[in-house]
Design an enzyme around this catalytic site. Structure first.
Site, short mmCIF file in Angstrom:
data_model
loop_
_atom_site.label_atom_id
_atom_site.label_comp_id
_atom_site.label_asym_id
_atom_site.label_seq_id
_atom_site.Cartn_x
_atom_site.Cartn_y
_atom_site.Cartn_z
N CYS B 37 -0.63 -5.38 -24.80
CA CYS B 37 -1.38 -5.69 -23.59
C CYS B 37 -0.65 -6.69 -22.70
O CYS B 37 -1.07 -6.95 -21.59
CB CYS B 37 -2.74 -6.31 -23.92
SG CYS B 37 -3.59 -5.57 -25.28
N ASP B 39 -0.60 -9.83 -23.46
CA ASP B 39 -1.43 -11.04 -23.56
C ASP B 39 -0.65 -12.17 -24.22
O ASP B 39 0.18 -11.93 -25.08
CB ASP B 39 -2.67 -10.77 -24.43
CG ASP B 39 -3.69 -9.89 -23.74
OD1 ASP B 39 -3.45 -9.51 -22.58
OD2 ASP B 39 -4.73 -9.60 -24.36
N CYS B 63 -7.17 -10.27 -21.43
CA CYS B 63 -8.43 -9.66 -21.02
C CYS B 63 -9.61 -10.55 -21.41
O CYS B 63 -9.46 -11.55 -22.10
CB CYS B 63 -8.58 -8.29 -21.67
SG CYS B 63 -8.75 -8.42 -23.46
N CYS B 106 -7.96 -8.21 -30.14
CA CYS B 106 -8.10 -9.50 -29.47
C CYS B 106 -8.60 -10.55 -30.46
O CYS B 106 -8.19 -11.72 -30.40
CB CYS B 106 -9.08 -9.41 -28.30
SG CYS B 106 -8.55 -8.26 -27.03
#
Lengths: 212, 133
Positions: B37, B39, B63, B106
């Site tokens: 992602c 991230d 996110c 996540c």
């Protein structure tokens, strides 16, 4: 078309699904009855008649893709039997897949790593801990969060895109030298830079068109 | 996909956002990333002489689920010992926030972040890495 004949490097001969005539497993059409064949089980480079390498000439990639697509496009088979229509659809889908993967510098790098049997970071929901990479990512995202004019954001976006271009150059060298560890790191870094560039673009849009 | 109320709450009102001085001896820093992602998550703990986590801060670019997961973990670890904090499982985080399957990673990232912060603190302070996994 180019120096790589579709049939030259293939293995055994297989029968055509339609007339049972002998064909190469990579042939697009039967040389006896002319029927379109199913897409062969080949890598994206082979499918588009390109040398397997990271560096590629985008114009050549386009030429090859559109050349094959012209011959295999389902529109050409609209009046043929359902099986031929389905096969041309499958061929066109395989060509699109190959083209989309090879056209994108990041997807191309990840694909080459996968072909070499590497586990690719950007493919999976894995955690990375490379401090150098993550510090850079954190600092760039912080700088973006703190930028408060469209011009500042544009500078950061341009920086990220410049770094991505540099990654592409470095990837070409790493793959040419078969240094897959370095290629893997560069691929992950490119992904982070791409994400930053994307965030910068959407932030700039929000700044210049506040109603959205 | 819609986020659960708890995710939205943490996303809109993230707890404990910020940084501690990384060089502070009582601070452990975990820096982890999810390349799929793009991230990046930083989670820091401030540990007392008695080995209790007194405070925690995070900074996450990612996110809503990644932000909520790290925000939640900073709340959970406060007042815990290092060993207790190391036992936080991603499944508890995912369950508490009602994360959908595509966002489970996540919560994994947040678990990896707290573990990395604890490992960093222990390394800095010459504490042995215990085998409790």
């Amino acid at each position: 078309m180019n120096e790589f004949d579709q049939s030259s490097s293939s293995g055994a001969i297989v029968p055509c699904w339609s007339c049972k005539g002998p064909i190469s497993p990579r042939a697009l059409f039967c040389s006896t009855c002319g029927a379109v064949q199913p897409p062969g089980d080949v890598d994206h480079f082979t499918r588009l008649g390109l040398r397997r390498a990271y560096s590629l000439d985008p114009a050549e990639l386009d030429r090859q893709y559109f050349g094959f697509q012209r011959r295999l496009h389902p529109d050409r088979f609209a009046t043929r039997a359902p099986k031929e229509r389905a096969l041309s659809q499958a061929q066109a889908t395989a060509l699109n897949d190959a083209y989309e993967t090879l056209k994108d510098p990041l997807k191309r790098a990840a694909y080459l790593l996968r072909l070499a049997g590497r586990v690719v970071d950007v493919d999976q929901a894995a955690t990375v801990t490379d401090p150098e990479l993550l510090m850079e990512a954190m600092e760039m995202r912080e700088a973006l969060a703190e930028a408060d004019t469209p011009d500042e954001v544009a500078v950061l976006a341009a920086q990220a895109e410049g770094e991505m271009a540099q990654c592409e150059t470095d990837l070409a060298r790493a793959f040419a030298e078969q240094d897959l560890d370095v290629a893997g790191k560069l691929t992950t870094r490119m992904k982070y830079l791409g994400k930053l560039a994307e965030e910068a673009r959407s932030r700039k849009i929000r700044m210049t068109r506040p109603g959205i | 996909m819609s986020y659960s109320e708890k995710v939205i709450d943490h996303y809109e009102h993230p707890r404990n956002v910020g940084s501690f001085q990384k060089s502070d001896g009582g601070v452990g820093t975990g820096l982890v990333g999810a390349p799929a992602c793009g991230d990046v998550m930083k989670l820091q703990i401030k540990v007392s002489a008695e080995g209790i986590i007194e405070d925690a801060k995070f900074k996450t670019f990612g996110c809503g689920s990644a932000i909520a997961s790290s925000s939640l973990v900073t709340e959970w670890v406060k007042g815990k010992t290092l060993d207790e904090a190391a036992k936080i499982k991603n499944t508890e985080i995912a369950q508490h926030l009602a994360l959908p399957p595509v966002k489970i990673h996540c919560s994994v990232l947040a678990e990896d972040a707290i573990k990395a912060a604890i490992a960093d603190y222990k390394k800095k302070n010459g504490l042995e890495e215990d085998a409790a996994q």
